[in-house]
Design a protein around this motif. Structure first.
Motif, PDB file in Angstrom:
ATOM      1  N   GLU A 139       0.838  -1.207   0.000  1.00 35.92           N
ATOM      2  CA  GLU A 139       0.000   0.000   0.000  1.00 35.92           C
ATOM      3  C   GLU A 139       0.876   1.262   0.000  1.00 35.92           C
ATOM      4  O   GLU A 139       1.965   1.280   0.574  1.00 35.92           O
ATOM      5  N   ALA A 140       0.307   2.330  -0.558  1.00 32.69           N
ATOM      6  CA  ALA A 140       1.069   3.583  -0.699  1.00 32.69           C
ATOM      7  C   ALA A 140       1.566   4.115   0.641  1.00 32.69           C
ATOM      8  O   ALA A 140       2.668   4.669   0.719  1.00 32.69           O
ATOM      9  N   PHE A 141       0.770   3.916   1.712  1.00 32.39           N
ATOM     10  CA  PHE A 141       1.205   4.485   2.997  1.00 32.39           C
ATOM     11  C   PHE A 141       2.481   3.831   3.508  1.00 32.39           C
ATOM     12  O   PHE A 141       3.183   4.400   4.340  1.00 32.39           O
ATOM     13  N   ARG A 142       2.794   2.632   2.979  1.00 31.54           N
ATOM     14  CA  ARG A 142       4.023   1.954   3.410  1.00 31.54           C
ATOM     15  C   ARG A 142       5.244   2.421   2.629  1.00 31.54           C
ATOM     16  O   ARG A 142       6.366   2.010   2.910  1.00 31.54           O
ATOM     17  N   HIS A 143       5.036   3.255   1.639  1.00 32.83           N
ATOM     18  CA  HIS A 143       6.166   3.679   0.796  1.00 32.83           C
ATOM     19  C   HIS A 143       6.970   4.803   1.441  1.00 32.83           C
ATOM     20  O   HIS A 143       8.049   5.142   0.964  1.00 32.83           O
ATOM     21  N   THR A 144       6.412   5.420   2.483  1.00 27.09           N
ATOM     22  CA  THR A 144       7.123   6.504   3.163  1.00 27.09           C
ATOM     23  C   THR A 144       7.683   5.994   4.479  1.00 27.09           C
ATOM     24  O   THR A 144       6.959   5.395   5.279  1.00 27.09           O
ATOM     25  N   SER A 145       8.962   6.240   4.684  1.00 25.70           N
ATOM     26  CA  SER A 145       9.589   5.908   5.974  1.00 25.70           C
ATOM     27  C   SER A 145      10.138   7.193   6.580  1.00 25.70           C
ATOM     28  O   SER A 145      10.934   7.893   5.941  1.00 25.70           O
ATOM     29  N   VAL A 146       9.728   7.469   7.827  1.00 22.22           N
ATOM     30  CA  VAL A 146      10.294   8.631   8.511  1.00 22.22           C
ATOM     31  C   VAL A 146      11.644   8.266   9.148  1.00 22.22           C
ATOM     32  O   VAL A 146      12.355   9.124   9.648  1.00 22.22           O
TER      33      VAL A 146
END
Ligand code: DQA
Length: 147
Positions: free
Chosen positions: A109-116
Motif C-alpha cells: 500500500e502507498a502508505f508503506r512507501h514513506t519511511s520517517v
C-alpha cells in the motif's frame, strides 16, 4: 568500541509466525532473535533484542541502551511510516542504524512507501524476509572488521 548490537522490533512483530505468514513468513520473533544472537556470538558480539507495541517504550530503550551499541538494527513496524518520536530518539545516536522490513514495503500500500526512519538510517533492507536482519548484522560485523 562497544561489542553490542541492539535489535529493535516495533509493534505487532511479536506476532510473527501467526501474523499474515504469507506476507511476513513463518519464522517466529524468538527464532529470528536466536539466529541473530548466535551469529553475533560467533563473532564475539552480544546481540540484544527488544520488542514493544508502544512507541514510548522503544524511545525509553533507545535512550538507555542505544548509546552503548556499535549499531542498531530496527524493524519499526508501522511506526516506520509515522513514528516521529522514535525517529528523534534514533537521530541522537551516532552508531549506524539499519532499517529492516520483512516484506517489500514498496510493493504494498502507498502508505508503506514513506519511511520517517530512512532519512536517518545508514541503509534499508526490505523484502528479504527474516534473512534481512541477518544481512544487516553481517554488514555491521564486516564494517567493524570483527569477523
Ligand atoms: C513491516 C512493514 C510495515 O509496513 C508493517 O506495518 C509492519 C511490518 C515489515 O517488516 O515488512 O508491521 O515493517
Amino acid at each position: 568500541m562497544s561489542k553490542t548490537v541492539l535489535v529493535i522490533h516495533g509493534p505487532n512483530l511479536n506476532m510473527l509466525g501467526r501474523r499474515e505468514p504469507h506476507i511476513y513468513g513463518a519464522m517466529t520473533l524468538d527464532a529470528i532473535n536466536e539466529a541473530l544472537k548466535q551469529r553475533g556470538a560467533a563473532a564475539g558480539i552480544e546481540v540484544q533484542c527488544i520488542q514493544s507495541n508502544h512507541e514510548g517504550e522503544l524511545v525509553d530503550a533507545i535512550q538507555t541502551r542505544g548509546w552503548e551499541a556499535m549499531g542498531i538494527i530496527i524493524n519499526p513496524g508501522a511506526l516506520t511510516h509515522y513514528g516521529l518520536s522514535l525517529r528523534d530518539a534514533l537521530a541522537m545516536l551516532s552508531a549506524p542504524i539499519i532499517e529492516v522490513h520483512l516484506s517489500n514495503v514498496y510493493q504494498r500500500e502507498a502508505f508503506r512507501h514513506t519511511s520517517v526512519i530512512a532519512p536517518i538510517a545508514r541503509g534499508q533492507i526490505t523484502g528479504l524476509g527474516w534473512r534481512g536482519y541477518l544481512l544487516a548484522l553481517e554488514w555491521l560485523l564486516a564494517e567493524y572488521e570483527t569477523v
